[in-house]
Scaffold this motif. Structure first.
Motif, mmCIF file in Angstrom:
data_model
loop_
_atom_site.group_PDB
_atom_site.id
_atom_site.type_symbol
_atom_site.label_atom_id
_atom_site.label_comp_id
_atom_site.label_asym_id
_atom_site.label_seq_id
_atom_site.Cartn_x
_atom_site.Cartn_y
_atom_site.Cartn_z
ATOM 1 N N SER A 21 0.842 -1.187 0.000
ATOM 2 C CA SER A 21 0.000 0.000 0.000
ATOM 3 C C SER A 21 0.877 1.236 0.000
ATOM 4 N N CYS A 22 0.355 2.289 -0.562
ATOM 5 C CA CYS A 22 1.073 3.568 -0.552
ATOM 6 C C CYS A 22 0.040 4.652 -0.249
ATOM 7 N N ALA A 23 0.160 5.251 0.914
ATOM 8 C CA ALA A 23 -0.750 6.305 1.330
ATOM 9 C C ALA A 23 -0.146 7.658 1.000
ATOM 10 N N ALA A 24 -0.924 8.479 0.318
ATOM 11 C CA ALA A 24 -0.435 9.781 -0.125
ATOM 12 C C ALA A 24 -1.097 10.909 0.654
ATOM 13 N N SER A 25 -0.345 11.947 0.875
ATOM 14 C CA SER A 25 -0.875 13.164 1.501
ATOM 15 C C SER A 25 -0.150 14.371 0.919
ATOM 16 N N GLY A 26 -0.796 15.529 1.015
ATOM 17 C CA GLY A 26 -0.167 16.751 0.541
ATOM 18 C C GLY A 26 -0.312 17.014 -0.941
ATOM 19 N N LEU A 27 -1.117 16.196 -1.629
ATOM 20 C CA LEU A 27 -1.385 16.458 -3.039
ATOM 21 C C LEU A 27 -2.806 16.045 -3.357
ATOM 22 N N SER A 28 -3.314 16.576 -4.435
ATOM 23 C CA SER A 28 -4.659 16.225 -4.875
ATOM 24 C C SER A 28 -4.580 14.880 -5.581
ATOM 25 N N PHE A 29 -4.582 13.838 -4.796
ATOM 26 C CA PHE A 29 -4.218 12.486 -5.224
ATOM 27 C C PHE A 29 -4.955 12.033 -6.471
ATOM 28 N N GLU A 46 14.064 0.097 -11.224
ATOM 29 C CA GLU A 46 13.356 -0.205 -12.457
ATOM 30 C C GLU A 46 11.857 -0.039 -12.275
ATOM 31 N N PHE A 47 11.206 0.217 -13.389
ATOM 32 C CA PHE A 47 9.756 0.369 -13.408
ATOM 33 C C PHE A 47 9.083 -0.972 -13.156
ATOM 34 N N VAL A 48 7.983 -0.943 -12.380
ATOM 35 C CA VAL A 48 7.206 -2.147 -12.118
ATOM 36 C C VAL A 48 5.802 -2.011 -12.681
ATOM 37 N N ALA A 49 5.110 -0.939 -12.293
ATOM 38 C CA ALA A 49 3.716 -0.775 -12.697
ATOM 39 C C ALA A 49 3.320 0.677 -12.512
ATOM 40 N N ALA A 50 2.246 1.059 -13.185
ATOM 41 C CA ALA A 50 1.706 2.403 -13.015
ATOM 42 C C ALA A 50 0.214 2.380 -13.292
ATOM 43 N N ILE A 51 -0.465 3.369 -12.737
ATOM 44 C CA ILE A 51 -1.920 3.454 -12.891
ATOM 45 C C ILE A 51 -2.291 4.902 -13.157
ATOM 46 N N SER A 52 -3.249 5.084 -14.042
ATOM 47 C CA SER A 52 -3.675 6.435 -14.389
ATOM 48 C C SER A 52 -4.436 7.079 -13.241
ATOM 49 N N TRP A 53 -4.586 8.403 -13.319
ATOM 50 C CA TRP A 53 -5.240 9.127 -12.245
ATOM 51 C C TRP A 53 -6.695 8.713 -12.065
ATOM 52 N N THR A 54 -7.318 8.237 -13.139
ATOM 53 C CA THR A 54 -8.705 7.778 -13.023
ATOM 54 C C THR A 54 -8.782 6.345 -12.507
ATOM 55 N N ASP A 73 -7.491 3.647 -4.667
ATOM 56 C CA ASP A 73 -8.727 4.085 -4.048
ATOM 57 C C ASP A 73 -8.583 5.590 -3.843
ATOM 58 N N ASN A 74 -9.192 6.367 -4.699
ATOM 59 C CA ASN A 74 -9.016 7.816 -4.636
ATOM 60 C C ASN A 74 -9.705 8.427 -3.411
ATOM 61 N N ASP A 75 -10.675 7.723 -2.864
ATOM 62 C CA ASP A 75 -11.313 8.221 -1.644
ATOM 63 C C ASP A 75 -10.390 8.095 -0.441
ATOM 64 N N LYS A 76 -9.486 7.108 -0.502
ATOM 65 C CA LYS A 76 -8.543 6.866 0.595
ATOM 66 C C LYS A 76 -7.149 7.391 0.294
ATOM 67 N N ASN A 77 -6.970 8.023 -0.857
ATOM 68 C CA ASN A 77 -5.646 8.534 -1.252
ATOM 69 C C ASN A 77 -4.578 7.442 -1.176
ATOM 70 N N THR A 78 -4.933 6.275 -1.638
ATOM 71 C CA THR A 78 -4.037 5.128 -1.509
ATOM 72 C C THR A 78 -3.962 4.356 -2.817
ATOM 73 N N CYS A 96 6.802 3.619 -4.189
ATOM 74 C CA CYS A 96 5.726 4.229 -4.960
ATOM 75 C C CYS A 96 6.136 5.663 -5.284
ATOM 76 N N ALA A 97 5.554 6.176 -6.336
ATOM 77 C CA ALA A 97 5.913 7.500 -6.810
ATOM 78 C C ALA A 97 4.703 8.158 -7.456
ATOM 79 N N ALA A 98 4.665 9.481 -7.378
ATOM 80 C CA ALA A 98 3.589 10.247 -7.988
ATOM 81 C C ALA A 98 4.128 11.038 -9.173
ATOM 82 N N ASP A 99 3.449 10.907 -10.301
ATOM 83 C CA ASP A 99 3.761 11.700 -11.485
ATOM 84 C C ASP A 99 3.500 13.172 -11.161
#
Length: 127
Positions: A21-29, A46-54, A73-78, A96-99
């Motif tokens: 799990s990766c919990a994010a804060s401080g950005l409009s996730f 190395e790259f493993v996986a990525a998911i679009s903002w939607t 889960d955009n409601d949980k910012n995770t 985990c990383a945020a674009d």
């Protein structure tokens, strides 16, 4: 201040499963693509996986395709990485990383667009 905090790593036998799990804060996730990367001992990150903002689009490295599932889960910012059928070669520190781009039109697997990073979580797969 953007913070990404990974959890869920650990020691597992080959063939087993883990969910990161990766919990994010401080950005409009919900407006940012999220990625997972890993660094194995003695190797480059190395790259493993990525998911679009939607959450509608995902992209995987060939080495994990069919075994790993990226979701959010955009409601949980995770964001999550379900890892099944683990192999010893999956042993690494997972990040985990945020674009940094707002609502990008495509997923990018290059590290250059990921402006925010977590501290990483260790995954060890024993044979």
């Amino acid at each position: 201040q953007v913070q990404l905090v990974e959890s869920g790593g650990g020691l597992v036998q080959a063939g087993g499963s883990l969910r990161l799990s990766c919990a994010a804060s401080g950005l409009s996730f919900s407006n940012y693509n999220m990625g997972w990367f890993r660094r194995a001992p003695g190797k480059e990150r190395e790259f493993v996986a990525a998911i679009s903002w939607t959450g509608a689009t995902t992209y995987y490295a060939d080495s994990v395709k069919g075994r790993f599932t990226n979701s959010r889960d955009n409601d949980k910012n995770t964001v999550y990485l379900q890892m099944n059928s683990l192999k010893p070669e999956d042993t690494a520190v997972y990040y985990c990383a945020a674009d940094f781009r707002w609502r990008p039109s495509a997923i990018d697997q290059g590290m250059g667009v990921y402006g925010y990073w977590g501290q990483g979580t260790q995954v060890t797969v024993s044979s």
